[in-house]
Design a protein around this motif. Structure first.
Motif, PDB file in Angstrom:
ATOM      1  N   VAL A  98       0.834  -1.210   0.000  1.00 18.43           N
ATOM      2  CA  VAL A  98       0.000   0.000   0.000  1.00 18.43           C
ATOM      3  C   VAL A  98       0.865   1.254   0.000  1.00 18.43           C
ATOM      4  O   VAL A  98       0.586   2.211  -0.738  1.00 18.43           O
ATOM      5  CB  VAL A  98      -0.946  -0.017   1.226  1.00 18.43           C
ATOM      6  N   ASP A  99       1.928   1.254   0.810  1.00 20.09           N
ATOM      7  CA  ASP A  99       2.743   2.462   0.956  1.00 20.09           C
ATOM      8  C   ASP A  99       3.618   2.747  -0.250  1.00 20.09           C
ATOM      9  O   ASP A  99       4.108   3.866  -0.406  1.00 20.09           O
ATOM     10  CB  ASP A  99       3.635   2.342   2.203  1.00 20.09           C
ATOM     11  N   GLY A 105      -7.776   6.098  -2.531  1.00 22.17           N
ATOM     12  CA  GLY A 105      -8.406   6.255  -1.222  1.00 22.17           C
ATOM     13  C   GLY A 105      -7.921   7.455  -0.447  1.00 22.17           C
ATOM     14  O   GLY A 105      -8.667   8.012   0.378  1.00 22.17           O
ATOM     15  N   THR A 106      -6.683   7.886  -0.683  1.00 21.63           N
ATOM     16  CA  THR A 106      -6.182   9.052   0.050  1.00 21.63           C
ATOM     17  C   THR A 106      -6.907  10.331  -0.356  1.00 21.63           C
ATOM     18  O   THR A 106      -6.919  11.303   0.399  1.00 21.63           O
ATOM     19  CB  THR A 106      -4.668   9.228  -0.195  1.00 21.63           C
ATOM     20  N   TRP A 107      -7.509  10.329  -1.548  1.00 16.47           N
ATOM     21  CA  TRP A 107      -8.278  11.483  -2.009  1.00 16.47           C
ATOM     22  C   TRP A 107      -9.767  11.339  -1.685  1.00 16.47           C
ATOM     23  O   TRP A 107     -10.547  12.262  -1.949  1.00 16.47           O
ATOM     24  CB  TRP A 107      -8.118  11.657  -3.521  1.00 16.47           C
ATOM     25  N   PHE A 108     -10.138  10.207  -1.122  1.00 20.33           N
ATOM     26  CA  PHE A 108     -11.563   9.913  -0.937  1.00 20.33           C
ATOM     27  C   PHE A 108     -12.220  10.897   0.032  1.00 20.33           C
ATOM     28  O   PHE A 108     -13.294  11.436  -0.249  1.00 20.33           O
ATOM     29  CB  PHE A 108     -11.728   8.479  -0.439  1.00 20.33           C
ATOM     30  N   THR A 181      -6.346   5.805   4.212  1.00 18.65           N
ATOM     31  CA  THR A 181      -5.838   6.683   5.266  1.00 18.65           C
ATOM     32  C   THR A 181      -4.746   7.570   4.689  1.00 18.65           C
ATOM     33  O   THR A 181      -3.937   7.122   3.865  1.00 18.65           O
ATOM     34  CB  THR A 181      -5.262   5.843   6.429  1.00 18.65           C
ATOM     35  N   PHE A 182      -4.736   8.840   5.098  1.00 21.00           N
ATOM     36  CA  PHE A 182      -3.687   9.744   4.632  1.00 21.00           C
ATOM     37  C   PHE A 182      -2.318   9.186   4.995  1.00 21.00           C
ATOM     38  O   PHE A 182      -2.123   8.638   6.079  1.00 21.00           O
ATOM     39  CB  PHE A 182      -3.864  11.134   5.251  1.00 21.00           C
ATOM     40  N   ARG A 183      -1.374   9.332   4.098  1.00 17.90           N
ATOM     41  CA  ARG A 183      -0.051   8.723   4.289  1.00 17.90           C
ATOM     42  C   ARG A 183       0.607   9.178   5.583  1.00 17.90           C
ATOM     43  O   ARG A 183       1.230   8.395   6.282  1.00 17.90           O
ATOM     44  CB  ARG A 183       0.831   9.062   3.083  1.00 17.90           C
ATOM     45  N   PRO A 190       5.024   4.576   7.246  1.00 17.41           N
ATOM     46  CA  PRO A 190       5.501   3.857   6.046  1.00 17.41           C
ATOM     47  C   PRO A 190       6.992   3.604   6.080  1.00 17.41           C
ATOM     48  O   PRO A 190       7.781   4.490   6.414  1.00 17.41           O
ATOM     49  CB  PRO A 190       5.122   4.811   4.913  1.00 17.41           C
ATOM     50  N   ALA A 191       7.370   2.372   5.730  1.00 17.09           N
ATOM     51  CA  ALA A 191       8.784   1.984   5.715  1.00 17.09           C
ATOM     52  C   ALA A 191       9.373   2.032   4.315  1.00 17.09           C
ATOM     53  O   ALA A 191      10.580   1.854   4.146  1.00 17.09           O
ATOM     54  CB  ALA A 191       8.947   0.577   6.290  1.00 17.09           C
ATOM     55  N   VAL A 192       8.542   2.273   3.300  1.00 17.31           N
ATOM     56  CA  VAL A 192       9.001   2.365   1.914  1.00 17.31           C
ATOM     57  C   VAL A 192       8.540   3.681   1.325  1.00 17.31           C
ATOM     58  O   VAL A 192       7.583   4.291   1.791  1.00 17.31           O
ATOM     59  CB  VAL A 192       8.481   1.176   1.074  1.00 17.31           C
ATOM     60  N   GLN A 193       9.235   4.090   0.280  1.00 14.86           N
ATOM     61  CA  GLN A 193       8.883   5.338  -0.417  1.00 14.86           C
ATOM     62  C   GLN A 193       7.955   5.025  -1.584  1.00 14.86           C
ATOM     63  O   GLN A 193       7.846   3.870  -2.038  1.00 14.86           O
ATOM     64  CB  GLN A 193      10.147   6.022  -0.926  1.00 14.86           C
ATOM     65  N   LEU A 194       7.279   6.054  -2.064  1.00 15.25           N
ATOM     66  CA  LEU A 194       6.404   5.891  -3.214  1.00 15.25           C
ATOM     67  C   LEU A 194       7.238   5.449  -4.427  1.00 15.25           C
ATOM     68  O   LEU A 194       8.286   6.019  -4.709  1.00 15.25           O
ATOM     69  CB  LEU A 194       5.686   7.201  -3.543  1.00 15.25           C
TER      70      LEU A 194
END
Length: 198
Positions: A98-99, A105-108, A181-183, A190-194
């Motif tokens: 997800v991360d 969903g973050t724009w929902f 959910t907002f990042r 989050p442990a990873v980058q986009l």
């Protein structure tokens, strides 16, 4: 001659008495050991003992500051490590999936607020129509995005954890809830980058 023998005998007795009184080398004793009568009782270790006197009671301001600090530490720990529901390698994999991507969903919730304002009866019909179309597009986007996320998680879990006992439905719901959910508000963080490869 007899006196000479007598003197040497008494000298031997004195030597024996001196050697018996001489302290022996310190030997490791068991915890409940009690020394013989006439010997000095060894002192108990002070490590781990309670303080001698009662500590000073905290004032209201100090107690308030202490509670605030404990809450901040607990919040930081939860943000860093999450709770019991976040444990397990499968959950970590779902979080990373997800991360590592941008989700609809973050724009929902932002879109839902716009729709709520635009669908007001006081708004012109054109604005209400646009808000309803936007609402439908957001809902469809969340559904499609959730399906894609679940398919990717299913594939990766079967490849990396073939003997897992994790229920896939629970894992899908966990990933979908994280995706909306907002990042910056996600826990654990989050442990990873986009764009990172999972």
């Amino acid at each position: 001659m007899p006196s000479l023998f007598r003197r040497s005998k008494s000298t031997n007795l004195v030597d024996e008495a001196v050697t018996s009184v001489t302290p022996e080398e310190t030997v490791e004793r068991p915890r409940g050991y009690t020394p013989a009568k006439g010997r000095e009782t060894p002192k108990r270790p002070t490590v781990g003992r309670r303080p001698a006197g009662p500590s000073r009671p905290l004032t209201k301001e100090e107690e308030r500051e202490r509670r605030r600090q404990l809450r901040a530490e607990a919040s930081a720990e939860f943000r860093r490590e999450g709770g019991p529901r976040d444990r397990g390698p499968e959950r970590l994999l779902a979080r990373n999936v997800v991360d590592s991507r941008r989700t609809v969903g973050t724009w929902f919730f932002g879109g839902a607020l716009i729709v709520l304002i635009g669908s007001n009866a006081a708004m012109p019909p054109v604005v209400r129509l646009i808000s309803n179309i936007l609402w439908g597009a957001l809902a469809l986007g969340v559904v499609v995005d959730s399906v894609l996320i679940c398919r990717k998680i299913s594939k990766l879990v079967r490849e990396r954890f073939p003997k897992t006992d994790q229920r896939m439905g629970s894992l899908y719901l966990y990933a979908v809830m994280r995706s909306i959910t907002f990042r910056r508000m996600r826990a654990p963080a989050p442990a990873v980058q986009l764009g990172d490869k999972v």
